[in-house]
Scaffold this active site. Sequence first.
Site, PDB file in Angstrom:
ATOM      1  N   CYS A 126      11.772  55.934  -0.740  1.00  0.00           N
ATOM      2  CA  CYS A 126      11.907  54.523  -0.383  1.00  0.00           C
ATOM      3  C   CYS A 126      11.668  53.677  -1.626  1.00  0.00           C
ATOM      4  CB  CYS A 126      10.912  54.146   0.706  1.00  0.00           C
ATOM      5  SG  CYS A 126      10.983  52.403   1.206  1.00  0.00           S
ATOM      6  N   HIS A 168      16.487  54.434   8.557  1.00  0.00           N
ATOM      7  CA  HIS A 168      15.502  54.046   7.541  1.00  0.00           C
ATOM      8  C   HIS A 168      15.515  52.532   7.329  1.00  0.00           C
ATOM      9  CE1 HIS A 168      13.293  54.988   3.642  1.00  0.00           C
ATOM     10  NE2 HIS A 168      13.626  53.714   3.481  1.00  0.00           N
ATOM     11  N   GLU A 169      16.708  51.955   7.152  1.00  0.00           N
ATOM     12  CA  GLU A 169      16.781  50.523   6.873  1.00  0.00           C
ATOM     13  C   GLU A 169      16.471  49.691   8.111  1.00  0.00           C
ATOM     14  OE1 GLU A 169      16.777  49.579   3.895  1.00  0.00           O
ATOM     15  OE2 GLU A 169      17.252  51.566   3.100  1.00  0.00           O
ATOM     16  N   HIS A 172      12.779  49.355   8.571  1.00  0.00           N
ATOM     17  CA  HIS A 172      12.183  48.322   7.718  1.00  0.00           C
ATOM     18  C   HIS A 172      12.119  46.983   8.442  1.00  0.00           C
ATOM     19  CE1 HIS A 172      11.239  49.837   3.760  1.00  0.00           C
ATOM     20  NE2 HIS A 172      12.417  50.419   3.613  1.00  0.00           N
TER      21      HIS A 172
END
Length: 211
Positions: A126, A168-169, A172
């Site tokens: 990351c 993953h994004e 966030h």
Amino acid sequence: MTPVIDDAYLRQAVAAVLAAESLPAIVQAGHPVLRMPAFPFTGQLTGAELARLVQIMTETMRAAPGVGLAAPQIGIPLQLAVLEDMFEVSVENAAARSREPLELLTILNPRYTPVGSDTASHYEGCLSMSGWQAVVERPSTVDLAYDDDHGTARIRRFSGWQARIVQHESDHLAGALYIDKAVTRSLASNAQYSQHWANPGIAAAKAGLGF
């Protein structure tokens, strides 16, 4: 002093990024903006401002380099991310990770839903946890509901490595980092990962690190 992350903070953060003469720094784990749900995009920016912010985020992602960047990673608590994976990888790597090219994609207000029960486990890094990688198990296929940068609602299915990037994004934007879902015993510095565990699969790491 811990900043109050509210609408005023959002406006100030966007204004600062748009006015800067250089690319923004990528904030690191420990910054509060990474640990709060980002604000949904509801038209806080004009079309021109949004387009410029997307351009800056894309340039920042490519310069890092990375395959995705969420707005909180440059200090902006907004549900916006850019994704792109056009890196050349070996045939073996692509096969083991089901990794196919992903052309530049902008997503606003994303929500993903697993499709089926299949999962895959691979090392992830990351840009906001510079210098470290760990294994994360994620659904192999997801449906992503999002708005594009023109405000059109869309649903798109992603599989393999593309699905990992999407998750993953999107995480966030919910205030989550990959380490929250990682097999912590697999955690490795970039140097140790490169020396010992930089394989298409994770079998050697599982044996060597005991997870």
